[in-house]
Design an enzyme around this catalytic site. Structure first.
Site, PDB file in Angstrom:
ATOM      1  N   SER A  91       0.836  -1.197   0.000  1.00 20.47           N
ATOM      2  CA  SER A  91       0.000   0.000   0.000  1.00 20.47           C
ATOM      3  C   SER A  91       0.874   1.252   0.000  1.00 20.47           C
ATOM      4  O   SER A  91       1.786   1.377  -0.817  1.00 20.47           O
ATOM      5  CB  SER A  91      -0.954  -0.046   1.196  1.00 20.47           C
ATOM      6  N   ASP A  98      -4.577  -4.171  -3.324  1.00 21.30           N
ATOM      7  CA  ASP A  98      -3.782  -3.842  -2.140  1.00 21.30           C
ATOM      8  C   ASP A  98      -3.241  -5.100  -1.463  1.00 21.30           C
ATOM      9  O   ASP A  98      -3.995  -5.994  -1.080  1.00 21.30           O
ATOM     10  CB  ASP A  98      -4.645  -3.055  -1.152  1.00 21.30           C
TER      11      ASP A  98
END
EC number: 3.1.1.3
Length: 825
Positions: free
Chosen positions: A265, A424
């Site tokens: 992320s 993610d």
């Protein structure tokens, strides 16, 4: 009647006005008379007096002159009470000073200010019993043993004992509680680390003939591999990821940044910036380019948001993030970033598909994936950004999809296709510890934790440890283990909330964990672009939190950094030695007018892609890379952990294995199929005129070499020594044929235009183009150290017992006798 002439009436009250009077009056109302009230009051006082007398009489009896034990006990109690309560003022002052220095540490802007406040706080804090936290006696004994061995002065004894017993966590000296709130490393641990570092430098800088350069380098590689590596892991956290900037900046300033950096992320953004920049560029970025960290685009109006959510399924458009990452990392791939900086970058992504496991992208698993593409995929949190497709460079350097598109419904036969998308990585693998352990021999992790659902829990755990003691800390750890266990049970049973359970079932902490102390204001702006002031605030939070962990990091990584420094220095010395040998060989050949003695250093394994991409070189690549390494090393400190620059350009720059010629592929097949008897390998003498096979030795060639020998036997007699050359050129369409002679192997390069033509003889001897055949070893990482050691052993055997002969060139081909002692199937 006039009102003004009226008489005034004073206020009056019924009953007594005082509290005591009202109480007595109230009591009289419920009693028959005042005498009854006096009798009741007397009985009450008498009752309590008798009880007090019965209670106090035993203590009063202690003061009797005939009871000295009682008098002594009373005096002791009085002294304890006086001592206890007379120091209240002093303790209050100490508590106030501790609070003052803690506030100074929380607001410090430079490390000097923070260190001064920490030093003063350490003076005001009672010292802990260090022997309860680590084996102090074991560390002392090991330190005395090392000092005694150094005084004896035997380098081989030092190497032998250090190779046998050198571990990171000796006597539990990496205990996090031991370094909590400390400015410096404990004295005995610091002396032990300094002693080990001193002895490693002794081995590295020794000039005696007792140890060769290859032996020292092999020792350092093996010891470092056994000791293990450190990795820095940066978690997710949206805009809270600016906290990671302060963590990385502190490690860079103190030269403690590990070579292995991984994240997911927003942590992957900081990792990509760090892994694609040199030390000066990193310092410049931290000082001048923080404003470029703009993660999100402008949301716009309500209708545009609704339209984006309905069409893309995401709140933000990811093009803003892609443009920012392109500006920060260009179009570098994982392999190119590793070749340029020496740092290993890892980025985690996970797939929306149910049965596809998450991946940790790095220069080994996905070398030609473009970094900005991997980072955007790792930042694609569901609902915030749409899932992304990975992009990579093809053989020509064009940006293409990493995975080919596939049919969505092959049974129906529809022609619609879509590429594999990724999102993610923090959803499943926020901290890729297991992957780094398997690939890069990592056994120590520094974690920067800024996830909004994890950081508050870790802060609460620290508060419980600080105010509740060790037992309360163990209870908090037990609760954490129970939560993870229940989440794993939810995943095993396949409940619908499995996605939420994955967030809490992961590993949260490392060996050293830096937790962000986020505020409610920061949580409220978690999906907004932070302003420059907010970026600076988060970065300062990261710096201050990392300053508290510097003692633990220095203690855990001190020996590892010393090993990295020694390996970097020895690699630099080896490059200088090889450059000097090549220069001396070229000078000697040109002076005597003879052909050069070029060697092909073949190991007992297939060389990696990064090493073998050399067939299109013009002969000056080694010198250019050596010069670049010299300039790079002179411009920065060799003490950092990433000075192990490679000796060859990456396959993405020189063409690589995907651009090999047909003749080069044939030559690789030949090297793999060679089968040389061990007696032949050991029988070579150091003189070029010595026989290839010793008396009584045997030689069993492979079928491929026999066929090659029979094919070129008719042309071998017409090949003589040509003009002075240092190397040969193998181009597209040429044929490379091997042949065994009396003093080695002959590699005949048959030109493309001469294929199918009879041998003409020595009519027109041409000067071949210059290209070197020797391949310097690219410095191996920790995952291939054992193979690298075999290469070093082969090199040593080559120096001791190989026979080198000259190179010849003709119209029909060019002969390259190669030492048989270094080619082993």
């Amino acid at each position: 009647m006039d009102i003004s002439n009226e008489a005034s009436v004073d206020p009056f009250s019924i009953g007594p006005s005082s509290i005591m009077g009202r109480t007595i009056a109230f009591r009289v109302l419920f009693c028959r008379s005042m005498s009854q009230l006096r009798r009741d009051l007397f009985r009450f006082l008498l009752h309590w007096f008798l009880r007090f007398k019965l209670t106090v009489s035993p203590f009063v009896s202690w003061f009797h002159p005939r009871n000295p034990q009682g008098i002594l006990a009373v005096v002791t109690i009085i002294a304890f009470v006086l001592k206890r309560y007379t120091n209240v003022k002093i303790k209050a002052e100490m508590a106030y000073r501790r609070k003052f220095w803690r506030n100074m540490m929380r607001t410090a802007l430079t490390y000097e200010e923070w260190a001064h406040a920490a030093k003063m706080l350490e003076k005001e804090t009672p010292k802990m019993n260090e022997s309860d936290l680590y084996d102090e006696e074991l560390v002392k004994n090991k330190l005395q043993e090392l000092r005694h061995r150094r005084q004896e002065g035997s380098l081989r004894d030092i190497m032998f004992c250090m190779r046998a017993d050198l571990v990171r966590n000796l006597g539990n000296m990496c205990n996090s509680e031991l370094h909590k709130g400390r400015l410096q490393v404990p004295r005995h641990i610091k002396e032990y680390i300094d002693e080990v570092s001193t002895q490693l430098r002794m081995v590295c800088n020794s000039d005696s003939e007792e140890l060769s350069l290859e032996e020292k380098l092999s020792f350092m590689h093996e010891t470092r591999h056994a000791f293990g590596r450190t990795a820095l892991l940066l978690s997710g956290g949206a805009s809270l990821g600016a906290f990671h900037v302060g963590v990385v900046r502190t490690l860079v300033e103190h030269k403690l940044l590990p070579r292995i950096i991984a994240g997911s992320s927003v942590g992957s953004i900081i990792c990509a910036v760090v892994a694609s920049r040199s030390w000066p560029e990193l310092q410049s970025f931290f000082e001048n380019s923080l404003h470029s960290l703009q993660f999100f685009d402008q949301l716009g109006g309500v209708f545009s948001i609704v339209k984006r959510v309905m069409t893309q399924g995401a709140l933000h458009d990811i093009r803003q993030l892609q443009c920012m990452l392109r500006n920060l990392t260009s179009n570098l791939t994982f392999q190119e970033a590793y070749d340029m900086t020496g740092r290993i970058l890892g980025i985690t992504v996970c797939s929306p598909r149910k049965h596809e496991p998450p991946r940790c992208l790095n220069y080994l698993t996905s070398p030609h994936v473009v970094i900005w593409s991997a980072v955007t995929a790792s930042c694609a949190f569901p609902g915030l950004f749409e899932a992304q497709e990975l992009m990579a460079k093809d053989r020509s350097g064009e940006i293409v999809p990493y995975h080919p598109p596939f049919n969505l419904d092959p049974e129906v036969g529809t022609k619609s296709s879509s590429g594999r998308r990724w999102r993610d990585g923090s959803l499943e693998v926020d901290l890729p510890m297991m992957q780094l352990k398997e690939l890069f021999n990592v056994n120590h992790f520094i974690v920067s934790q800024a996830n909004p659902h994890i950081a508050p829990l870790l802060r609460l755990k620290d508060l419980v440890r600080a105010y509740g003691g060790r037992f309360a800390a163990k209870l908090a750890h037990l609760v954490e283990m129970e939560v993870k266990h229940r989440c794993n049970q939810v995943l095993e049973l396949g409940f619908p909330l499995g996605g939420l359970a994955k967030l809490f079932a992961q590993e949260w902490e490392g060996d050293v964990t830096v937790v962000m102390p986020a505020t409610l204001a920061q949580y409220s702006k978690i999906i907004q672009n932070p302003t420059h002031v907010e970026l600076q605030k988060a970065a300062n939070q990261g710096r201050r939190c990392t300053w508290e962990k510097l003692s633990a990091i220095k203690s855990n990584c001190g020996i590892e950094l010393a090993l990295d420094d020694s390996v970097a220095i020895l690699n630099h010395m080896r490059r200088l030695k090889k450059s000097a040998e090549r220069a001396a060989t070229a000078t000697s050949s040109s002076h005597h007018g003879l052909a050069s003695t070029t060697r092909f250093n073949a190991s007992r394994r297939i060389p990696s892609w990064n090493v073998l991409a050399r067939e299109n070189s013009t002969g000056s690549l080694d010198d250019l890379v050596t010069d670049n390494n010299l300039h790079a090393s002179s411009g920065r400190n060799l003490s950092d952990s990433e000075t192990e620059s490679v000796e060859l350009s990456s396959w993405t720059r020189t063409g690589g294995p995907l651009m090999r010629t047909a003749s080069a592929n044939k030559f690789i097949d030949f090297v793999q199929s060679l089968d040389i008897d061990i007696a032949l390998v050991r029988g070579f003498s150091s003189s070029p005129n010595s026989p290839a096979v010793p008396p009584g030795g045997s030689f069993t060639p492979s079928p491929r070499s026999i066929a090659a020998h029979s094919d070129i036997e008719s042309n071998s007699n017409s090949n003589n020594l040509g003009t002075s050359t240092s190397s040969i050129t193998v181009t597209e369409g040429d044929l490379l044929q091997p042949e065994r002679t009396s003093n080695g192997f002959v590699l005949n390069v048959v030109k493309r235009e001469n294929l199918g033509m009879p041998s003409i003889g020595n009519q027109n001897t041409e000067l071949p183009e210059s290209v070197q055949l020797d391949i310097p070893e690219k410095e191996m990482d920790c995952s291939s150290v054992s193979e690298h050691e075999e290469d070093d052993n082969d090199n040593e055997e080559e120096h001791n017992g190989s026979s080198l002969v000259t190179v010849s060139s003709e119209d029909s081909g060019l002969q390259e006798p190669v030492s048989g002692s270094v080619i082993d199937a």
